[in-house]
Structures are given as C-alpha cells and as structure tokens.
Design an enzyme around this catalytic site. Structure first.
Site, PDB file in Angstrom:
ATOM      1  N   ASP A  13     -28.105 -19.095-126.450  1.00  0.00           N
ATOM      2  CA  ASP A  13     -27.566 -19.906-125.489  1.00  0.00           C
ATOM      3  C   ASP A  13     -28.236 -21.342-125.662  1.00  0.00           C
ATOM      4  OD1 ASP A  13     -25.881 -17.985-124.541  1.00  0.00           O
ATOM      5  OD2 ASP A  13     -27.144 -17.717-122.618  1.00  0.00           O
ATOM      6  N   ASP A  62     -40.033 -27.969-105.675  1.00  0.00           N
ATOM      7  CA  ASP A  62     -40.341 -27.982-106.960  1.00  0.00           C
ATOM      8  C   ASP A  62     -39.488 -28.979-107.627  1.00  0.00           C
ATOM      9  OD1 ASP A  62     -42.549 -26.454-106.508  1.00  0.00           O
ATOM     10  OD2 ASP A  62     -42.067 -24.793-107.646  1.00  0.00           O
ATOM     11  N   ALA A 102     -27.162 -19.951-114.863  1.00  0.00           N
ATOM     12  CA  ALA A 102     -28.419 -20.178-115.592  1.00  0.00           C
ATOM     13  C   ALA A 102     -29.589 -20.523-114.743  1.00  0.00           C
ATOM     14  CB  ALA A 102     -28.018 -21.614-116.434  1.00  0.00           C
ATOM     15  N   TYR A 103     -30.066 -21.562-114.747  1.00  0.00           N
ATOM     16  CA  TYR A 103     -31.388 -21.994-113.889  1.00  0.00           C
ATOM     17  C   TYR A 103     -31.090 -22.012-112.426  1.00  0.00           C
ATOM     18  CZ  TYR A 103     -35.626 -24.490-112.864  1.00  0.00           C
ATOM     19  OH  TYR A 103     -36.931 -24.995-112.494  1.00  0.00           O
ATOM     20  N   ARG A 160     -47.998 -31.181-107.979  1.00  0.00           N
ATOM     21  CA  ARG A 160     -47.660 -30.617-106.846  1.00  0.00           C
ATOM     22  C   ARG A 160     -46.237 -30.698-106.551  1.00  0.00           C
ATOM     23  NH1 ARG A 160     -52.794 -32.915-103.046  1.00  0.00           N
ATOM     24  NH2 ARG A 160     -54.514 -32.258-104.374  1.00  0.00           N
ATOM     25  N   LEU A 172     -29.262 -19.910-110.800  1.00  0.00           N
ATOM     26  CA  LEU A 172     -29.087 -18.494-110.376  1.00  0.00           C
ATOM     27  C   LEU A 172     -30.613 -17.807-110.059  1.00  0.00           C
ATOM     28  CD1 LEU A 172     -27.350 -16.049-109.774  1.00  0.00           C
ATOM     29  CD2 LEU A 172     -27.638 -15.218-112.176  1.00  0.00           C
ATOM     30  N   GLN A 215     -33.386 -29.016-122.080  1.00  0.00           N
ATOM     31  CA  GLN A 215     -33.946 -29.382-123.276  1.00  0.00           C
ATOM     32  C   GLN A 215     -34.241 -30.964-123.444  1.00  0.00           C
ATOM     33  OE1 GLN A 215     -30.108 -28.018-125.274  1.00  0.00           O
ATOM     34  NE2 GLN A 215     -31.086 -26.101-125.699  1.00  0.00           N
ATOM     35  N   ASN A 255     -24.534 -27.124-118.585  1.00  0.00           N
ATOM     36  CA  ASN A 255     -25.095 -26.171-117.608  1.00  0.00           C
ATOM     37  C   ASN A 255     -25.740 -27.009-116.411  1.00  0.00           C
ATOM     38  OD1 ASN A 255     -24.792 -23.785-118.557  1.00  0.00           O
ATOM     39  ND2 ASN A 255     -26.752 -23.259-119.047  1.00  0.00           N
ATOM     40  N   ASP A 256     -26.418 -27.965-116.657  1.00  0.00           N
ATOM     41  CA  ASP A 256     -27.249 -28.530-115.422  1.00  0.00           C
ATOM     42  C   ASP A 256     -28.165 -29.754-115.871  1.00  0.00           C
ATOM     43  OD1 ASP A 256     -29.918 -27.397-116.463  1.00  0.00           O
ATOM     44  OD2 ASP A 256     -29.057 -25.420-115.667  1.00  0.00           O
TER      45      ASP A 256
END
Length: 287
Positions: free
Chosen positions: A67, A171, A183-184, A152, A186, A241, A141-142
């Site tokens: 992927d 985060d 992807a992330y 932190r 989920l 990426q 995707n995102d």
C-alpha cells in the site's frame, strides 16, 4: 490497454526478480512494457523512458509493491489521469487490487479489456506560513498534523468553513478521504466510510479529553488547522510519507483536490469483500 507502465518497489524486490517475472508475463500477452530508467537499469528488460514521456505513452500504470508503494505512485500518476493497478507484494495490501497468485488471470482480463475504472477523491493540503503558501501537497489517504517522536501533546485549533470547531490537546489531527478511512484514521478510532462517497473526515489522534470525536463533513467544505504550540516537534505528513516540520502559527488548509486517482479493477470484488477479507478475517485469524 496495450502499453503498460510499471512502477515497482525495488526496496522489496532488490534485484528485480519479481519485476522481471511481471514484465515477461505482460509481454507474453502481447502488451508493451515501459518503465523509468532507474528501474530498467535493474531489470534490463522492457523499454526505458524519462518521466515526462513515461506518463504520456502509457495506457495504464501497474504498481508492484504494498500500500505504501501504491500511495506514493498514485500521487505521481493522478495529475496524468491514468488508471492505476496495484499488485500486492506487501502484507495487508488494502489498496492493491491483485495478489501475486492472481497475476495471470489479471493480465488476461486486462489484455481482453475486461476491467472497470473507479474514481477516488483526493485532498489538497496548503501550508500557510506568515500569510504565504509555503507548501502544497495532494493526498489519497490522509493529511496528518501530529507530534514528533519526543514531543509531548500538541495543541491545535480546528475550523470548518472558518467556523471554530474545537481546541484539540492531542497527539495530533487527521484529515482523511473516504479511501483513507481504513488507514491511520481507523487506528485512531475513526469510522469506516465507503470510498465511493465524497466527504472529509476529521479524526483526533489520542485526544486528551474524552469529548473530542471524529467529524464527517462535506467534501466541498474547507478544514483549517492552526498550530498554537511554540516549542514542540510537530510534523505535517501526507499519506504517512512526504512531510514538513511545522512552527507556531502555521495554518494548514485542507480542501478537496481537483485531482482524482483512477483505480483499475480486474476482480469483481466489492469494497465490503475487501474490508471483510483484509481486516475482519485477518483479525479473526490472528486471534
């Protein structure tokens, strides 16, 4: 579909063994094969073309990898409106259409023009710094705004169509397409969205207050995220990426992109077949 461009992952296929097998099979079905020079230098078979000619001559692009390879290739292919077919060499292969064992049947269908093409929306992220556009990225995707390895929690403000949504101590924040919902997003607790839809998904990553939940909004809306931290390691990443380091007061504006990815489908599998086989059944097997 007689001129096939290939983009392999030569990190996984270091000496090009599987790439050469793929090329030989394509040639055996009477189709031509093209690749960029760095690939030809490894496999020594087929036709080498520079990028500007490669995308003009090819009818379809085959991506050999997982992927991650597919996402990287999709961003390069999208501006040229070429269909893209993924052949899985990875573990999950949620985006790739064809497993290695299905290769012969897939090539036969392609040679006989038995396929469909599905459009998937992309998103564009514009990084505005000191009032000017500093960088722009398109993602399938995102887009993630997240803390680095040693930071932190970070603090972000989110807006939709210039209306304040919420303040996020977390985060990070994700803006995903329906394709990226598996992807992330989920993993961060976001919903699964049918990729044939067009919408934007805003998902907090490990929020430090329980009332911050994922939000689905219209594809034509504009999401704006403002960095409010001054001394944190914060990154903007695209499809996990490409990326850039962010600073205080940076503004990231995310819209629906004018680009689309055209997925070539050989198999008669629905999104829900893939979802069940790749995610649900795999989880059952691991348990």
């Amino acid at each position: 579909m007689k001129k096939i461009g290939i983009i392999p992952n030569l990190v996984k296929d270091v000496i090009g063994v599987q790439t050469r097998i793929l090329i030989s099979k394509i040639l055996s079905y009477g189709m031509e094969v093209f690749m960029m020079p760095q690939v030809f230098n490894v496999v020594k078979i087929g036709n080498a073309l520079p990028p500007e000619q490669f995308f003009k001559i090819c009818d379809v692009i085959m991506v050999l990898g997982g992927d991650g390879t597919f996402l990287r290739a999709a961003r390069k292919v999208a501006p040229h409106n070429l269909p893209i077919l993924g052949i899985n060499m990875g573990r999950l292969g949620f985006l790739t259409e064809v497993e290695w064992a299905e290769l012969d049947n897939a090539l036969l269908n392609l040679a006989q023009d038995r396929y469909t093409i599905e459009e998937r929306m992309m998103i564009r992220a514009s990084l505005v710094r000191n009032g000017d556009i500093y960088a722009q990225f398109d993602a399938l995707n995102d887009v993630a705004i997240a803390k680095g390895s040693f930071a932190r929690i970070i603090h972000l403000n989110a807006y939709i169509n210039d209306k304040f949504v919420n303040y996020y101590p977390a985060d990070g924040l994700l803006v995903s397409t329906p394709t990226g919902s598996t992807a992330y997003s989920l993993s961060a607790g976001g919903p699964i969205i049918n990729p044939n839809m067009e919408c934007l998904l805003l998902t907090p990553i490990c929020p430090h207050t329980m009332d911050r939940r994922p939000i689905v909004t219209d594809a034509n809306d504009e999401i704006k995220i403002v960095v409010t931290d001054s001394k944190q390691d914060i990154l903007l990443t695209v499809d996990g990426q490409d990326g850039v380091l962010l600073i205080e007061h940076d503004v990231i504006i995310i819209n629906k992109s004018r680009l689309k990815v055209h997925l070539l489908h050989i198999n008669n599998r629905s999104f829900f077949d893939i979802l069940r086989n790749k995610l649900i059944d795999r989880k059952d097997d691991e348990e």
